[in-house]
Design a protein around this motif. Structure first.
Motif, PDB file in Angstrom:
ATOM      1  N   HIS A 140     -15.645 -10.550   7.729  1.00  0.00           N
ATOM      2  CA  HIS A 140     -14.189 -10.902   8.086  1.00  0.00           C
ATOM      3  C   HIS A 140     -14.050 -12.515   8.092  1.00  0.00           C
ATOM      4  O   HIS A 140     -14.581 -13.210   8.663  1.00  0.00           O
ATOM      5  N   VAL A 141     -13.344 -12.848   6.993  1.00  0.00           N
ATOM      6  CA  VAL A 141     -13.094 -14.346   6.942  1.00  0.00           C
ATOM      7  C   VAL A 141     -11.702 -14.769   7.030  1.00  0.00           C
ATOM      8  O   VAL A 141     -10.607 -14.148   6.645  1.00  0.00           O
ATOM      9  N   GLU A 142     -11.321 -15.694   7.877  1.00  0.00           N
ATOM     10  CA  GLU A 142      -9.802 -16.147   8.056  1.00  0.00           C
ATOM     11  C   GLU A 142      -9.738 -17.680   7.592  1.00  0.00           C
ATOM     12  O   GLU A 142     -10.787 -18.412   8.081  1.00  0.00           O
ATOM     13  N   ASN A 154      -7.306 -13.841   2.886  1.00  0.00           N
ATOM     14  CA  ASN A 154      -8.351 -13.117   3.897  1.00  0.00           C
ATOM     15  C   ASN A 154      -9.132 -11.965   3.184  1.00  0.00           C
ATOM     16  O   ASN A 154     -10.334 -11.903   3.477  1.00  0.00           O
ATOM     17  N   GLU A 155      -8.347 -11.080   3.005  1.00  0.00           N
ATOM     18  CA  GLU A 155      -8.610  -9.684   2.497  1.00  0.00           C
ATOM     19  C   GLU A 155      -9.664  -9.752   1.280  1.00  0.00           C
ATOM     20  O   GLU A 155     -10.824  -9.252   1.197  1.00  0.00           O
ATOM     21  N   LEU A 156      -9.123 -10.551   0.232  1.00  0.00           N
ATOM     22  CA  LEU A 156     -10.070 -10.685  -0.916  1.00  0.00           C
ATOM     23  C   LEU A 156     -11.540 -11.328  -0.599  1.00  0.00           C
ATOM     24  O   LEU A 156     -12.390 -10.740  -1.064  1.00  0.00           O
ATOM     25  N   VAL A 157     -11.260 -12.499   0.101  1.00  0.00           N
ATOM     26  CA  VAL A 157     -12.634 -13.195   0.584  1.00  0.00           C
ATOM     27  C   VAL A 157     -13.614 -12.265   1.329  1.00  0.00           C
ATOM     28  O   VAL A 157     -14.692 -12.150   0.921  1.00  0.00           O
ATOM     29  N   SER A 158     -12.991 -11.403   2.276  1.00  0.00           N
ATOM     30  CA  SER A 158     -13.659 -10.532   3.165  1.00  0.00           C
ATOM     31  C   SER A 158     -14.496  -9.561   2.439  1.00  0.00           C
ATOM     32  O   SER A 158     -15.571  -9.142   2.634  1.00  0.00           O
ATOM     33  N   THR A 159     -13.518  -9.026   1.400  1.00  0.00           N
ATOM     34  CA  THR A 159     -14.221  -7.852   0.704  1.00  0.00           C
ATOM     35  C   THR A 159     -15.250  -8.389  -0.219  1.00  0.00           C
ATOM     36  O   THR A 159     -16.386  -7.991  -0.225  1.00  0.00           O
ATOM     37  N   ALA A 160     -15.078  -9.544  -0.782  1.00  0.00           N
ATOM     38  CA  ALA A 160     -16.469 -10.101  -1.592  1.00  0.00           C
ATOM     39  C   ALA A 160     -17.495 -10.506  -0.782  1.00  0.00           C
ATOM     40  O   ALA A 160     -18.461 -10.161  -1.202  1.00  0.00           O
TER      41      ALA A 160
END
Length: 262
Positions: free
Chosen positions: A189-191, A235-241
């Motif tokens: 998970h990225v914030e 955050n969602e896009l980066v976390s998924t990737a």
């Protein structure tokens, strides 16, 4: 991933977190795998999980390895992080049969800037099998292809083309957690913490080159106003990737080869 059973719980936690961290570092400098393996053992051996300075030690290890982000470790299926590559990321919102919805697909995304980044904070949570670290980028750039489709009040909108984004004075906090025993899934998970400056270009957002240039100008002059609304989607896009990439590269890394189990 095979792993020798350890009697000491703290050592087990140290091994788990260290391997994820090693995967992030992408240590590979020479063409000889023996040299790389010895380097891994040497660098990780200086950090002890029960020492008061463990978190600071691991932060320093990460920063010592920045020069190797461009190479990866081909023999261990660890891919480079600079450029960082993701073939497909998708974001969807709304009900396609309702009043409004949209889907955004990013393809062949390349991300640059990791070699110049710096980890400013690192924390290992052994009981929760998690590491959390904050990373600062003086400059980070991304580029790729996009496909955008939206439906609003019965009207359809479809756009696709090339896009690029440059972020300045940027920082993010990443949480990496293994779910279950060694070899099980890794969740990331990225914030986004801070964006000091931004330049964005999106091909074909509006019809016609003059209007498209106008759209770029409006976005780049007013992005700060919209950031609170788009931050969760970023955050969602980066976390998924990152979840996909970490599992592909690090899930079956042979950690028992590199760490002192005493």
């Amino acid at each position: 991933m095979p792993m020798q059973s350890l009697s000491n719980c703290n050592n087990h936690g140290f091994l788990l977190f260290a391997i994820i961290f090693v995967g992030l570092a992408n240590v590979a400098q020479s063409s000889s795998q023996i040299d790389v393996d010895e380097d891994l053992k040497h660098l990780l051996g200086r950090c002890h999980s029960q020492a008061e300075d463990f978190n600071d030690c691991m932060k320093q290890v990460f920063n010592d390895l920045r020069a190797y982000f461009t190479t990866g470790i081909p023999d261990h299926n660890i891919k480079p992080f600079d450029p960082h590559y993701s073939p497909y990321v998708e974001l969807r919102r709304g009900d396609p049969h309702g009043l409004g919805s949209f889907s955004l697909i990013l393809r062949n995304v390349s991300e640059f800037g990791w070699s110049r980044s710096e980890v400013t904070k690192f924390h290992a949570d052994i009981e929760d099998q998690r590491i959390v670290y904050t990373q600062y980028f003086p400059e980070k750039s991304l580029e790729g292809q996009y496909e955008f489709k939206a439906k609003m009040l019965g009207s359809d909108l479809s756009r696709q083309g090339y896009w690029n984004l440059t972020l300045y004075d940027y920082s993010q906090t990443t949480s990496v957690r293994r779910v279950g025993k060694p070899g099980s899934l890794i969740k990331v998970h990225v914030e986004v913490d801070r964006i000091g400056g931004m330049e964005l270009h999106i091909d074909n957002l509006l019809k016609g080159q003059p209007l498209n240039q106008l759209a770029d100008g409006v976005i780049n002059s007013m992005w700060q106003l919209g950031l609170p609304f788009v931050r969760p989607m970023i955050n969602e896009l980066v976390s998924t990737a990152f979840t996909d990439i970490f599992n592909e590269s690090f899930r079956n890394f042979p950690l028992e080869k590199f760490l002192n189990q005493t």
